[in-house]
Design a protein around this motif. Structure first.
Motif, PDB file in Angstrom:
ATOM      1  N   TRP A 182      -6.405  -2.631  -5.074  1.00  0.00           N
ATOM      2  CA  TRP A 182      -7.044  -3.285  -4.038  1.00  0.00           C
ATOM      3  C   TRP A 182      -7.100  -4.612  -4.199  1.00  0.00           C
ATOM      4  CZ3 TRP A 182      -6.988  -0.573   0.269  1.00  0.00           C
ATOM      5  CH2 TRP A 182      -6.940   0.590   0.046  1.00  0.00           C
ATOM      6  N   VAL A 188       3.022   1.852  -3.321  1.00  0.00           N
ATOM      7  CA  VAL A 188       1.952   2.139  -4.586  1.00  0.00           C
ATOM      8  C   VAL A 188       1.555   3.705  -4.372  1.00  0.00           C
ATOM      9  CG1 VAL A 188      -0.467   1.776  -5.531  1.00  0.00           C
ATOM     10  CG2 VAL A 188       1.054  -0.303  -5.100  1.00  0.00           C
ATOM     11  N   SER A 189       1.294   3.895  -3.132  1.00  0.00           N
ATOM     12  CA  SER A 189       0.778   5.380  -2.925  1.00  0.00           C
ATOM     13  C   SER A 189       1.969   6.309  -3.257  1.00  0.00           C
ATOM     14  CB  SER A 189       0.248   5.587  -1.430  1.00  0.00           C
ATOM     15  OG  SER A 189      -0.658   4.701  -1.199  1.00  0.00           O
ATOM     16  N   VAL A 242      -4.757   2.539  -6.186  1.00  0.00           N
ATOM     17  CA  VAL A 242      -4.076   1.449  -5.352  1.00  0.00           C
ATOM     18  C   VAL A 242      -4.882  -0.111  -5.967  1.00  0.00           C
ATOM     19  CG1 VAL A 242      -3.980   0.416  -3.216  1.00  0.00           C
ATOM     20  CG2 VAL A 242      -3.868   2.654  -3.472  1.00  0.00           C
ATOM     21  N   PHE A 253       0.811  -1.224   0.108  1.00  0.00           N
ATOM     22  CA  PHE A 253       0.096  -0.035   0.000  1.00  0.00           C
ATOM     23  C   PHE A 253       0.994   1.262  -0.144  1.00  0.00           C
ATOM     24  CE2 PHE A 253      -2.242   3.251   2.343  1.00  0.00           C
ATOM     25  CZ  PHE A 253      -3.308   3.680   1.370  1.00  0.00           C
TER      26      PHE A 253
END
Length: 747
Positions: free
Chosen positions: A587, A307-308, A585, A304
């Motif tokens: 998910w 990716v951010s 993102v 996470f």
């Protein structure tokens, strides 16, 4: 009303559509001019029949997912619409029945109630208890917590230990003519400091429902008291049955993924549900809190956070460095990309490496009219190979180096990295020619022109965008109609271009200098301040990754470092629309990893991984002594490689380490531990290239590529990854045999 709402929506149709595309995909694509979309008055007031036809487009979007899912089947099998409908209905009904049955099994059995008993033993005081309510032919699972040694050090080397005896006696009667007795001795060595609390688990096979006597004794050098905690529970099936159930569940998950019956994330979730239902059936149903604890949140936080960071400010980074170094030639460019990925993954986590490389590679391939799928698969393969070179490059290596018992045997950071680095360099030298052989007949260039490829990709993006819109108002319904009309117009344009297209693709680009200029001009950096902020934060995060591996004073895991870096960049970038970042993102990839962690831990609870390790040890013991070391290296190497390509290599490595340590300490076997551990590390790391879900980097790369519209299937990866896995493991095996059998590097 529908007409009025559509006219209102068409006022800013282009802006709305581009906003939706950017919001859901995070990518800006070429927009071809269509006269039908340019003037709202001319397009919508043509006729009432035309208006009704466009309104019906909204209902067509509802079945868009079914059409998309059947495209690949139609590519291989020419099926008529009725047969496709029957197959799809049969698939849905079958999976739904299985899910309902698993849900019923899971709900019929309660969570295991095994209260912990606190006790204290010493040299003069022991503990004993009787178990009376026990089912016939059940298994007794015991868990004991105390100040035990962290590893599996030999009992004869430990001066202080705990002895647990489990005894069951069934008197002669109508069922048995003779008295039958089973006695198990479980010895657990104690830590001299009495500080760390370690949990030990063991399963005992009982013969009947007769009472069971459990006694605990302490053998100490002094009169101190040792505090312990203990719990027990009965399991209703044998170990072999549990392993069979686990194997069937794992095979079912692979069938769903290989044949793309459902999305791999849904396949992992279905496998997790089936494994939890199996645990409930055998009497070992975990609680919700236990299942949540099975998830590796450090990995999810790392994904996470990275990716951010990457999606916030690195979208405009230039893509021409590797192309410039290769002077316009495709294969030198691919080799440079793979080499950089391998070197970087030796010091960084492979997941982080692929997060950095995948978007760059996709944009570079788009500009050069290459198929990104083949280049990405090659990169992720060499990322997994390079990660095996050092003690911090791959999670199995970290587990091995962190083991205290192995450190006592001389396997520390320096010795492990030195040995593995030499072997992986040899593997890399042979991998590049073999990769060229695998790609010999593959067309890396797209068969169509870049304009047609980009047009096809744009159609795919418009379809996906239309499918992701859930109409909650008339305006959103109108926008969905506009998107579907856009798809129809682009498909019509594509059909015309395909009819007139005739062009031969050259395998070597002669105008590479001009292409670099065009690449820099077309994909220039628009926000240099944001890029500087992002590169600064990314550099700090990567530097912290390095420090985390070598400086023990930094009490931050990789997940925490990535999350903190994402927060720093979000503050510096001053992001106002936070939902845009969240939509970028992956998910589905995060959910896949969470479901995979639950699935693998449930399979471990079903004794699958322990069973593989025990059977491997049995096979090694059956080999003659003069050939035992060579056979043990080969067996451990290939069992680790094949198992790691099917299941997660992290729990497999953790389960195999104590098996190999105990095997080396067995006086009847007489094997050094170093060759076995190096064979385990080589097989566990290189085996990740065998399948798409064999390594975390594979799944991350596939998820990012899918979000960009270039997703590759399980079989596409398997056709390239599995031969590479066989070749690299063969070279690694030869290196192990040459150094340990030929040169005798066993001490």
């Amino acid at each position: 009303k529908c007409f009025i709402s559509m006219r209102l929506a068409t006022t800013n149709a282009t802006a709305i559509i581009m906003m939706i595309v950017n919001k859901f995909t995070g990518i800006t694509y070429m927009t071809l001019h269509e006269p039908s979309l340019g003037s709202g008055e001319e397009s919508w007031e043509a006729s009432s029949a035309e208006l009704e036809r466009r309104c019906r487009l909204g209902s067509e979007v509802a079945s868009l997912s079914h059409i998309t899912s059947m495209d690949k089947c139609e590519h291989y099998f020419k099926l008529s619409p009725p047969i496709r409908y029957c197959l799809r209905t049969t698939k849905i009904i079958t999976i739904f029945i299985i899910v309902v049955l698993c849900s019923l099994f899971f709900s019929m059995y309660p969570d295991r109630e095994s209260p912990w008993r606190m006790l204290a033993v010493s040299s003069t005081e022991s503990f004993s208890m009787n178990l009376t309510d026990f089912r016939d032919n059940s298994l007794l699972k015991m868990q004991v917590g105390g100040p035990f040694l962290g590893g599996m050090e030999a009992v004869q080397e430990a001066q202080e230990y705990i002895l647990i005896q489990v005894e069951q006696t069934e008197e002669a009667g109508s069922r048995r003519r003779r008295t039958q007795q089973v006695l198990y001795n479980w010895t657990i060595p104690l830590h001299s400091q009495r500080s760390d609390q370690i949990l030990r688990t063991r399963t005992f096979e009982m013969v009947s429902s007769a009472p069971i006597l459990i006694s605990v004794q302490a053998f100490l050098l002094d009169s101190q008291v040792v505090p312990l905690s203990m719990t027990h529970q009965s399991l209703y099936v044998t170990v072999e049955t549990q392993v069979l159930m686990a194997g069937l569940i794992l095979a079912g998950v692979y069938v769903l993924i290989i044949f793309e019956i459902v999305h791999r994330t849904l396949a992992a979730m279905l496998g997790s549900l089936a494994a939890l239902a199996a645990l409930a059936f055998i009497g070992d149903r975990p609680s919700l809190m236990t299942v949540v604890e099975w998830i590796d949140y450090e990995t999810l936080a790392l994904l996470f956070g990275m990716v951010s960071i990457i999606r916030t400010g690195l979208g405009a980074l230039q893509k021409c460095t590797a192309y410039q170094l290769s002077r316009g030639r495709v294969w030198p460019m691919i080799i440079i990309l793979c080499l950089i990925a391998a070197v970087l993954s030796a010091f960084l986590d492979n997941v982080t490496t692929m997060m950095l490389f995948t978007p760059v590679t996709i944009r570079l391939c788009e500009v050069l009219n290459l198929d990104p799928r083949h280049v990405l698969i090659a990169e992720v393969i060499f990322t997994n190979i390079g990660g095996a070179a050092t003690a911090v490059g791959d999670p199995p290596n970290v587990i091995i180096v962190s083991n205290q018992d192995l450190r006592k045997k001389g396997i520390d950071f320096a010795s492990f990295t030195g040995y593995m680095f030499l072997g992986i360099c040899l593997v890399l030298l042979t991998s590049f020619p073999f990769l060229r052989m695998l790609y010999w007949n593959k067309k890396l260039y797209n068969k169509e022109s870049s304009e047609i490829v980009e047009l096809k990709h744009e159609i795919l993006v418009w379809r996906q965008t239309a499918h992701r819109i859930n109409p909650a108002s008339r305006e959103e319904t109108a926008v969905k109609c506009l998107l579907m009309q856009k798809v129809l117009n682009l498909e019509s344009l594509l059909h015309k271009k395909l009819k007139t297209f005739q062009r031969q693709i050259s395998q070597e680009d002669k105008n590479w200098e001009h292409n670099i200029q065009e690449l820099q001009k077309k994909h220039r950096i628009t926000d240099k301040i944001l890029l500087v902020k992002c590169l600064t934060v990314l550099g700090v995060v990567i530097f912290m990754f390095f420090l985390n591996s070598f400086v023990p004073a930094i009490h931050l895991d990789l997940g925490w470092i990535a999350i903190l870096g994402a927060l720093w960049l979000l503050v510096l970038a001053d992001i106002q629309d936070f939902e845009i970042i969240l939509h970028r993102v992956e998910w589905a990839t995060l959910l896949f990893f969470a479901a995979l962690f639950v699935l693998m831990e449930a399979l471990a609870q079903l004794q699958l991984i322990d069973y593989i390790g025990e059977q491997t040890a049995v096979l090694i013991k059956a080999v003659p002594e003069d050939e035992r070391l060579a056979i043990a290296i080969i067996l451990v190497m290939w069992v680790s490689a094949l198992a790691s390509s099917l299941i997660d290599n992290i729990p497999f490595t953790a389960a195999m380490i104590p098996v190999l340590i105990n095997l080396s300490q067995d006086a009847d076997v007489n094997l050094p531990v170093k060759p076995l551990i190096f064979a385990l590390a080589m097989g566990a790391c290189l085996g990740g290239n065998g399948t798409l879900i064999g390594a975390s980097a594979n799944v991350v790369c596939a998820g990012i590529a899918e979000q960009h519209g270039y997703g590759f299937s399980f079989m596409e990866f398997f056709r390239l990854g599995f031969p590479m896995m066989l070749m690299t493991c063969t070279i690694g095996m030869c290196y192990l045999l040459a150094t340990h059998i030929g040169l005798g590097w066993n001490t």
